[in-house]
Design an enzyme around this catalytic site. Structure first.
Site, PDB file in Angstrom:
ATOM      1  N   LYS A 152       8.211   2.115   2.853  1.00  0.00           N
ATOM      2  CA  LYS A 152       9.230   1.363   2.114  1.00  0.00           C
ATOM      3  C   LYS A 152      10.637   1.853   2.416  1.00  0.00           C
ATOM      4  O   LYS A 152      10.847   2.969   2.899  1.00  0.00           O
ATOM      5  CB  LYS A 152       8.932   1.398   0.613  1.00  0.00           C
ATOM      6  CG  LYS A 152       7.816   0.421   0.256  1.00  0.00           C
ATOM      7  CD  LYS A 152       7.630   0.218  -1.209  1.00  0.00           C
ATOM      8  CE  LYS A 152       6.501  -0.817  -1.410  1.00  0.00           C
ATOM      9  NZ  LYS A 152       6.079  -0.901  -2.804  1.00  0.00           N
ATOM     10  N   ARG A 176      -1.486   3.215  -2.361  1.00  0.00           N
ATOM     11  CA  ARG A 176      -1.522   1.978  -1.563  1.00  0.00           C
ATOM     12  C   ARG A 176      -0.746   2.219  -0.280  1.00  0.00           C
ATOM     13  O   ARG A 176       0.468   2.395  -0.316  1.00  0.00           O
ATOM     14  CB  ARG A 176      -0.915   0.835  -2.383  1.00  0.00           C
ATOM     15  CG  ARG A 176      -0.894  -0.505  -1.669  1.00  0.00           C
ATOM     16  CD  ARG A 176      -0.228  -1.569  -2.543  1.00  0.00           C
ATOM     17  NE  ARG A 176      -0.176  -2.853  -1.870  1.00  0.00           N
ATOM     18  CZ  ARG A 176       0.744  -3.182  -0.955  1.00  0.00           C
ATOM     19  NH1 ARG A 176       1.691  -2.329  -0.615  1.00  0.00           N
ATOM     20  NH2 ARG A 176       0.720  -4.364  -0.378  1.00  0.00           N
TER      21      ARG A 176
HETATM   22  C1  7PJ Z   1       3.243  -3.052  -3.759  1.00  0.00           C
HETATM   23  C2  7PJ Z   1       2.248  -4.016  -3.973  1.00  0.00           C
HETATM   24  C3  7PJ Z   1       3.292  -1.916  -4.634  1.00  0.00           C
HETATM   25  C4  7PJ Z   1       1.394  -2.859  -5.782  1.00  0.00           C
HETATM   26  C5  7PJ Z   1       3.493  -4.590  -2.291  1.00  0.00           C
HETATM   27  C6  7PJ Z   1       5.174  -3.490   0.561  1.00  0.00           C
HETATM   28  C7  7PJ Z   1       5.513  -4.614  -0.342  1.00  0.00           C
HETATM   29  N1  7PJ Z   1       1.330  -3.922  -4.961  1.00  0.00           N
HETATM   30  N2  7PJ Z   1       2.426  -4.976  -3.038  1.00  0.00           N
HETATM   31  N3  7PJ Z   1       2.348  -1.877  -5.621  1.00  0.00           N
HETATM   32  N4  7PJ Z   1       3.980  -3.424  -2.696  1.00  0.00           N
HETATM   33  N5  7PJ Z   1       0.510  -2.722  -6.777  1.00  0.00           N
HETATM   34  O1  7PJ Z   1       4.027  -3.100   0.754  1.00  0.00           O
HETATM   35  O2  7PJ Z   1       6.152  -2.962   1.155  1.00  0.00           O
HETATM   36  O3  7PJ Z   1       4.132  -1.016  -4.548  1.00  0.00           O
HETATM   37  S1  7PJ Z   1       4.104  -5.546  -0.973  1.00  0.00           S
END
Ligand code: 7PJ
Length: 283
Positions: A228, A262
């Site tokens: 990010k 994640r």
């Molecule tokens: C997140 C997500 C996060 C959860 C994305 C990216 C953007 N779901 N989906 N938490 N980020 N729960 O991966 O840069 O931080 S999409």
């Protein structure tokens, strides 16, 4: 080290996740571009290959997303999102022993995805779209509620907080209460502060530093910081140069009691988690 206080098992459809050990969730984007060359079956097969690789590397969840949340991303209709996601969910459910997470805010995708074998609903809008609460409750699946102000397209236009930590905590507490009232029991709720969603660099860093405040809500925490821009902003690195920064944050998140990470880089993150576990289980 933060000691967690909630029950440590999360029942995800037919599978149970043991959250006494941090679990790694691999990110699987099912993007429109993957349809342009070779068509739908090729896209499904490429996604499945990526999922196989991530599971082999130690991911216990795969987060399947068919709607981009990047600022300025084109809106996707529910039908289009479902056409992207459904074949991939079906293929992973048939081939792999892993919890499938649906990165979606769309009731129809929650409904159909659950039927096809998904084990978790991961909604960056915390079930605020019309019909999402009901669809998630009907699915019987656990839900990850994430904090975000506004919508992805505009969320980075000057986000303001008096106290980002308190406001994120209170937002998540309020969404938990709404979920419980809609028939989603507390045991099925996972929380996420939503790094990078309607937050400046200072907001993200402050929220990360005080992540343990969210344990007041007594639910497992998911942290998503992989590649990010907060890493890019601190280190001056492009997206593909953010692994070391991401691993540092992953280790820190585990030390602060996060249960689910994640990430894009599953193998490297699993190594980091295993190394931490080795130290923690020493005499
Ligand atoms: C997140 C997500 C996060 C959860 C994305 C990216 C953007 N779901 N989906 N938490 N980020 N729960 O991966 O840069 O931080 S999409």
């Amino acid at each position: 080290m933060t000691v967690v206080q909630y029950p440590s098992r999360l029942s995800c459809g037919g599978r149970v996740l043991d959250l006494t050990h941090p679990q790694v969730m691999g990110i699987l984007n099912v993007t429109p571009d993957s349809f342009s060359d070779g068509g739908r079956f090729a896209a499904r097969d490429a996604a499945l290959r990526h999922a196989v690789e991530m599971v082999a590397a130690g991911a216990t969840l795969i987060d399947v997303g068919g709607e981009s949340t990047r600022p300025g991303a084109r809106a996707v209709s529910p039908v289009e999102e479902l056409e992207r996601v459904a074949p991939v969910v079906e293929a992973i459910a048939a081939e792999l022993d892993v919890v499938i997470s649906l990165d979606t805010s769309t009731p129809a995708v929650m409904h159909e995805g659950a039927r096809l074998g998904a084990g978790l609903i991961n909604d960056v809008r915390a079930l605020r779209r019309d019909g999402a609460l009901e669809a998630a409750a009907d699915s019987g699946l656990p839900v990850c509620l994430m904090h975000m102000l506004g919508e992805p397209g505009t969320m980075q236009q000057d986000p303001q907080y008096d106290d980002v930590v308190v406001e994120v905590r209170d937002f998540l507490a309020q969404r938990m209460a709404v979920c419980v009232a809609a028939g989603i029991p507390l045991e099925r709720i996972v929380l996420d502060p939503g790094f990078g969603f309607a937050k400046t660099l200072d907001h993200n860093l402050s929220l990360f530093r005080h992540l343990d405040v969210l344990h007041e809500l007594r639910r497992p925490l998911l942290v998503g910081v992989s590649r990010k821009s907060m890493i890019g902003q601190v280190l001056g690195r492009e997206v593909h140069e953010r692994l070391a920064g991401g691993l540092a944050l992953a280790a820190l998140a585990v030390a602060k009691g996060a249960c689910i990470l994640r990430v894009h880089d599953v193998a490297e993150t699993v190594d980091a988690v295993r190394m931490i576990a080795a130290v923690q289980s020493a005499k």
